[in-house]
Design a protein around this motif. Structure first.
Motif, PDB file in Angstrom:
ATOM      1  N   ILE A   1      60.102  17.244 -26.742  1.00 46.56           N
ATOM      2  CA  ILE A   1      60.712  16.305 -27.283  1.00 46.56           C
ATOM      3  C   ILE A   1      59.880  15.444 -27.974  1.00 46.56           C
ATOM      4  O   ILE A   1      58.985  14.891 -27.375  1.00 46.56           O
ATOM      5  N   THR A   2      59.580  15.297 -29.399  1.00 43.44           N
ATOM      6  CA  THR A   2      58.972  14.599 -30.231  1.00 43.44           C
ATOM      7  C   THR A   2      59.010  13.160 -30.332  1.00 43.44           C
ATOM      8  O   THR A   2      60.037  12.580 -29.674  1.00 43.44           O
ATOM      9  N   ALA A   3      58.187  12.291 -30.663  1.00 44.78           N
ATOM     10  CA  ALA A   3      57.982  10.938 -30.732  1.00 44.78           C
ATOM     11  C   ALA A   3      59.200  10.514 -31.775  1.00 44.78           C
ATOM     12  O   ALA A   3      59.741   9.284 -31.579  1.00 44.78           O
ATOM     13  N   GLU A   4      59.651  11.388 -32.713  1.00 41.44           N
ATOM     14  CA  GLU A   4      60.761  10.971 -33.596  1.00 41.44           C
ATOM     15  C   GLU A   4      62.169  11.504 -32.809  1.00 41.44           C
ATOM     16  O   GLU A   4      63.358  11.447 -33.241  1.00 41.44           O
ATOM     17  N   ASP A   5      62.083  11.961 -31.525  1.00 43.52           N
ATOM     18  CA  ASP A   5      63.348  12.064 -30.601  1.00 43.52           C
ATOM     19  C   ASP A   5      63.883  13.325 -31.309  1.00 43.52           C
ATOM     20  O   ASP A   5      65.189  13.453 -31.362  1.00 43.52           O
ATOM     21  N   GLU A   6      63.276  14.537 -31.639  1.00 36.48           N
ATOM     22  CA  GLU A   6      63.835  15.655 -32.248  1.00 36.48           C
ATOM     23  C   GLU A   6      63.265  16.706 -31.170  1.00 36.48           C
ATOM     24  O   GLU A   6      62.263  16.663 -30.245  1.00 36.48           O
ATOM     25  N   VAL A   7      64.156  17.947 -30.891  1.00 37.51           N
ATOM     26  CA  VAL A   7      63.693  19.071 -30.061  1.00 37.51           C
ATOM     27  C   VAL A   7      62.717  19.765 -31.134  1.00 37.51           C
ATOM     28  O   VAL A   7      63.253  20.455 -32.128  1.00 37.51           O
ATOM     29  N   LEU A   8      61.703  20.292 -30.443  1.00 38.17           N
ATOM     30  CA  LEU A   8      60.784  20.936 -31.243  1.00 38.17           C
ATOM     31  C   LEU A   8      60.197  22.217 -30.475  1.00 38.17           C
ATOM     32  O   LEU A   8      59.614  22.150 -29.519  1.00 38.17           O
ATOM     33  N   ALA A   9      60.513  23.450 -31.092  1.00 37.54           N
ATOM     34  CA  ALA A   9      59.818  24.670 -30.408  1.00 37.54           C
ATOM     35  C   ALA A   9      58.627  25.260 -31.246  1.00 37.54           C
ATOM     36  O   ALA A   9      59.177  25.419 -32.608  1.00 37.54           O
ATOM     37  N   THR A  10      57.647  25.388 -30.680  1.00 34.22           N
ATOM     38  CA  THR A  10      56.524  25.884 -31.560  1.00 34.22           C
ATOM     39  C   THR A  10      55.834  27.075 -30.670  1.00 34.22           C
ATOM     40  O   THR A  10      55.980  27.602 -29.787  1.00 34.22           O
ATOM     41  N   GLU A  11      54.848  27.912 -31.587  1.00 34.63           N
ATOM     42  CA  GLU A  11      54.242  29.391 -31.086  1.00 34.63           C
ATOM     43  C   GLU A  11      55.438  30.009 -30.796  1.00 34.63           C
ATOM     44  O   GLU A  11      55.229  30.882 -29.738  1.00 34.63           O
ATOM     45  N   CYS A  12      56.549  30.166 -31.554  1.00 31.61           N
ATOM     46  CA  CYS A  12      57.648  31.362 -31.489  1.00 31.61           C
ATOM     47  C   CYS A  12      57.176  32.191 -32.420  1.00 31.61           C
ATOM     48  O   CYS A  12      56.847  32.187 -33.548  1.00 31.61           O
ATOM     49  N   LYS A  13      57.148  33.416 -31.823  1.00 35.06           N
ATOM     50  CA  LYS A  13      56.752  34.795 -32.724  1.00 35.06           C
ATOM     51  C   LYS A  13      57.779  35.759 -32.452  1.00 35.06           C
ATOM     52  O   LYS A  13      58.225  35.964 -31.098  1.00 35.06           O
ATOM     53  N   PHE A  14      58.044  36.377 -33.408  1.00 30.48           N
ATOM     54  CA  PHE A  14      58.768  37.796 -33.214  1.00 30.48           C
ATOM     55  C   PHE A  14      58.721  38.646 -34.247  1.00 30.48           C
ATOM     56  O   PHE A  14      58.528  38.450 -35.571  1.00 30.48           O
TER      57      PHE A  14
END
Length: 285
Positions: free
Chosen positions: A139-152
């Motif tokens: 959960i970022t400082a901007e109050d958003e759900v952030l998913a990173t390093e996703c690879k497919f």
């Protein structure tokens, strides 16, 4: 099922109610938001949004080619998409797609990489490349759900793809009914194409998806971008409409998550923490 929304988080925020391209200046456009019937009409050279039950004109705005409104008092501005200001991108609406399911379900489906090989076979996934590798969620400082390093691995990641490759993904849930996807561009692999999915909650079990596409122009026409998005969403729609229940359960015991569902689990928790219940089945206490 509740008829009208009581969630202040949603009532005091901006929502899309129409794609500008679908409107006629001489014909009012009926729609619905959070259980409230609305009319979008042109007046004095601009579009306004009227409550059908009271005739009251709501706050409205036009941005990204869409008409927006707020049923209450806006507590923040319309979502800012910096890529919309980059001249070398196509800025394209993916159309307005009515879906018979909660808008929260539509957002969660957008976050799900696990369905790629089975729903978007030959396009966004294929066997034997079915495993979702571990990724990070915060959960970022901007109050958003952030998913990173996703690879497919995707055989046809976009219309400009000439071969399959492992695509880098970033997901960001910006508002309860708004989610953005950043993915590798097949030609300029150091840059990302952006898809923002604005979901209009018609009522608790119906929504309209408004995809907004910011794709790099290199090697591609705007019409091709739109067609590709509509192809992918047409594959998602029947899956979404067969979801049971149609609303999104927020109780962590309601549906059993797996490791690949980390961003979904965070999204549901994030909704609970913000007391968002419209379109959801609230958690038991």
């Amino acid at each position: 099922m509740a008829t009208h929304c009581v969630d202040r988080e949603l009532l005091n925020d901006w929502h899309i109610v129409a794609d500008r391209e679908s409107l006629s200046r001489d014909k009012p456009f009926p729609t619905r938001l959070l259980g409230v019937d609305l009319i979008v009409r042109e007046r004095a050279g601009r579009f306004e949004v009227i409550r059908d039950d009271t005739g009251v004109a709501l706050k409205s705005a036009e941005r990204y080619g869409f008409i927006w409104t707020c049923l209450g008092t806006p507590r923040r501005d319309i979502v800012f998409i910096p890529e919309a200001n980059e001249a070398d991108r196509h800025l394209v609406s993916g159309g307005s797609i009515a879906v018979k399911v909660s808008g929260l379900r539509a957002v969660e489906n957008f976050l799900d990489m696990g369905h790629f090989p089975f729903v978007h076979t030959g396009w966004l996934g294929e066997e034997p490349h079915t495993e979702v590798a571990p990724y990070n969620v915060e959960i970022t400082a901007e109050d958003e759900v952030l998913a990173t390093e996703c690879k497919f691995y995707q055989p046809v990641a976009s219309p400009t793809a000439r071969e399959g490759f492992v695509v880098d993904y970033i997901y960001k849930v910006i508002r309860p009914y708004t989610v953005a996807l950043y993915k590798s561009n097949p030609i300029q692999k150091h840059r990302l194409d952006v898809i923002t999915l604005f979901v209009q909650p018609v009522d608790e079990e119906n929504c309209i998806a408004h995809p907004y596409l910011c794709y790099l122009k290199d090697g591609m026409e705007a019409a091709t971008v739109r067609s590709f998005m509509q192809l992918i969403f047409a594959q998602d729609k029947p899956i979404l409409e067969n979801q049971v229940p149609k609303r999104l359960p927020l109780d962590p015991r309601a549906e059993t998550p797996i490791r690949a569902d980390a961003v979904s689990v965070s999204y549901r928790r994030w909704l609970r923490d913000r007391a968002v219940t419209y379109g959801a089945i609230p958690a038991r206490v």
